[in-house]
Design a protein around this motif. Structure first.
Motif, mmCIF file in Angstrom:
data_model
loop_
_atom_site.group_PDB
_atom_site.id
_atom_site.type_symbol
_atom_site.label_atom_id
_atom_site.label_comp_id
_atom_site.label_asym_id
_atom_site.label_seq_id
_atom_site.Cartn_x
_atom_site.Cartn_y
_atom_site.Cartn_z
ATOM 1 N N UNK A 12 -52.244 -6.500 9.106
ATOM 2 C CA UNK A 12 -50.999 -5.759 8.954
ATOM 3 C C UNK A 12 -50.685 -5.029 10.248
ATOM 4 N N UNK A 13 -49.508 -5.263 10.784
ATOM 5 C CA UNK A 13 -49.058 -4.546 11.966
ATOM 6 C C UNK A 13 -48.355 -3.260 11.562
ATOM 7 N N UNK A 14 -48.532 -2.211 12.360
ATOM 8 C CA UNK A 14 -47.933 -0.903 12.088
ATOM 9 C C UNK A 14 -47.021 -0.553 13.260
ATOM 10 N N UNK A 15 -45.719 -0.491 13.002
ATOM 11 C CA UNK A 15 -44.743 -0.131 14.031
ATOM 12 C C UNK A 15 -44.111 1.202 13.636
ATOM 13 N N UNK A 16 -44.574 2.267 14.254
ATOM 14 C CA UNK A 16 -44.054 3.586 13.946
ATOM 15 C C UNK A 16 -42.928 3.979 14.880
ATOM 16 N N UNK A 68 -48.764 -12.717 16.907
ATOM 17 C CA UNK A 68 -50.135 -12.364 16.520
ATOM 18 C C UNK A 68 -50.547 -12.982 15.189
ATOM 19 N N UNK A 69 -49.647 -13.677 14.535
ATOM 20 C CA UNK A 69 -49.970 -14.267 13.246
ATOM 21 C C UNK A 69 -50.267 -13.231 12.182
ATOM 22 N N UNK A 70 -49.547 -12.114 12.225
ATOM 23 C CA UNK A 70 -49.780 -11.033 11.265
ATOM 24 C C UNK A 70 -49.214 -11.398 9.900
ATOM 25 N N UNK A 71 -49.880 -10.953 8.862
ATOM 26 C CA UNK A 71 -49.382 -11.191 7.511
ATOM 27 C C UNK A 71 -48.070 -10.449 7.293
ATOM 28 N N UNK A 72 -47.975 -9.261 7.864
ATOM 29 C CA UNK A 72 -46.761 -8.459 7.729
ATOM 30 C C UNK A 72 -46.751 -7.394 8.810
ATOM 31 N N UNK A 73 -45.567 -6.846 9.048
ATOM 32 C CA UNK A 73 -45.417 -5.686 9.925
ATOM 33 C C UNK A 73 -44.727 -4.592 9.130
ATOM 34 N N UNK A 74 -45.334 -3.407 9.120
ATOM 35 C CA UNK A 74 -44.755 -2.257 8.448
ATOM 36 C C UNK A 74 -44.000 -1.399 9.458
ATOM 37 N N UNK A 75 -42.732 -1.150 9.205
ATOM 38 C CA UNK A 75 -41.997 -0.149 9.956
ATOM 39 C C UNK A 75 -42.249 1.190 9.273
ATOM 40 N N UNK A 135 -55.827 -0.105 1.465
ATOM 41 C CA UNK A 135 -56.345 -1.470 1.598
ATOM 42 C C UNK A 135 -57.552 -1.458 2.534
ATOM 43 N N UNK A 136 -58.708 -1.047 2.046
ATOM 44 C CA UNK A 136 -59.868 -0.888 2.928
ATOM 45 C C UNK A 136 -60.326 -2.174 3.599
ATOM 46 N N UNK A 137 -60.024 -3.314 3.023
ATOM 47 C CA UNK A 137 -60.461 -4.566 3.619
ATOM 48 C C UNK A 137 -59.460 -5.188 4.573
ATOM 49 N N UNK A 138 -58.294 -4.585 4.714
ATOM 50 C CA UNK A 138 -57.227 -5.159 5.535
ATOM 51 C C UNK A 138 -57.323 -4.666 6.977
ATOM 52 N N UNK A 139 -57.305 -5.596 7.932
ATOM 53 C CA UNK A 139 -57.299 -5.189 9.339
ATOM 54 C C UNK A 139 -55.909 -4.687 9.715
ATOM 55 N N UNK A 140 -55.884 -3.587 10.462
ATOM 56 C CA UNK A 140 -54.635 -2.994 10.913
ATOM 57 C C UNK A 140 -54.476 -3.189 12.422
ATOM 58 N N UNK A 141 -53.248 -3.417 12.848
ATOM 59 C CA UNK A 141 -52.926 -3.549 14.268
ATOM 60 C C UNK A 141 -51.814 -2.558 14.579
ATOM 61 N N UNK A 142 -52.119 -1.544 15.387
ATOM 62 C CA UNK A 142 -51.134 -0.537 15.756
ATOM 63 C C UNK A 142 -50.301 -1.071 16.917
ATOM 64 N N UNK A 143 -49.001 -1.166 16.708
ATOM 65 C CA UNK A 143 -48.086 -1.746 17.686
ATOM 66 C C UNK A 143 -47.401 -0.642 18.476
#
Length: 210
Positions: free
Chosen positions: A8-12, A33-40, A99-107
């Motif tokens: 999951x990508x995080x775009x703040x 990056x082949x991310x499952x989703x990006x959260x704004x 989601x403790x098992x989900x990898x996060x990517x800070x964008x």
């Protein structure tokens, strides 16, 4: 940390207002990056700039309108619900709990990334998420110096081809009655007009994607 595929990508940001540059960055980075989703993730009260012009509720709704119809893009109100100063480390801790098992990517855009070393509890961020820094194609500055910026050694560097738009420019144009129809999604422009946002606002800090 593993490859970010499926993460999951995080775009703040303040998203004051959200614009086509934000949407294109989220779309391109998710694909690259082949991310499952990006959260704004609209901030409640940003730590490194003055308070946004629009309310948190308005900024959340504009973000939801902007990403409608874009698969894999979502809006998360975690920072608005938490209130107070919006620190990335707190947001990452909360998302990890959900989601403790989900990898996060800070964008991070380049402008935000060069200040990373001064962020609140910056040393913890690399343990909670992978960091990816995006730079707009053709922009000044060139590739960021990861070590000098205090970024984690495993930081991913990306170049995106997003529109050269800033929220500051949009706010200034709207305050003067200018046309921003090519800068924000049509649904967002309609919301701005319906709620009479940004009518008397001129100037302010540069947007992270400016």
């Amino acid at each position: 940390m593993s490859h970010p595929g499926g993460a999951t990508g995080i775009l703040g940001g303040t998203f004051d207002p959200v614009h086509l540059g934000h949407v294109e960055v989220a779309r391109q980075v998710r694909e690259d990056l082949g991310l499952a989703r990006v959260l704004l993730v609209p901030s409640s009260s940003p730590p490194h700039r003055e308070a946004p012009s629009a309310s948190p509720e308005d900024r959340l709704e504009m973000a939801r309108l902007a990403i409608a119809g874009h698969p894999g893009l979502e809006v998360d109100d975690v920072e608005v619900r938490r209130g107070g100063t919006s620190y990335a480390v707190d947001t990452l801790h909360q998302l990890k709990q959900v989601e403790p098992g989900r990898e996060l990517v800070l964008l991070l855009g380049r402008d935000a990334a060069v200040e990373f070393g001064s962020w609140h509890r910056a040393a913890e961020i690399g343990d909670l998420a992978r960091v990816a820094v995006f730079n707009r194609a053709g922009s000044d500055g060139g590739p960021i110096d990861v070590e000098a910026a205090g970024l984690p050694a495993a930081t991913i560097l990306l170049e995106v081809d997003s529109p050269a738009i800033s929220a500051t420019e949009i706010r200034d144009l709207l305050a003067l009655g200018g046309d921003v129809s090519g800068m924000v999604p049509a649904s967002v422009l309609e919301y701005i007009r319906d709620h009479a946002l940004y009518r008397s606002r001129v100037g302010g800090p540069r947007d992270a994607l400016s």
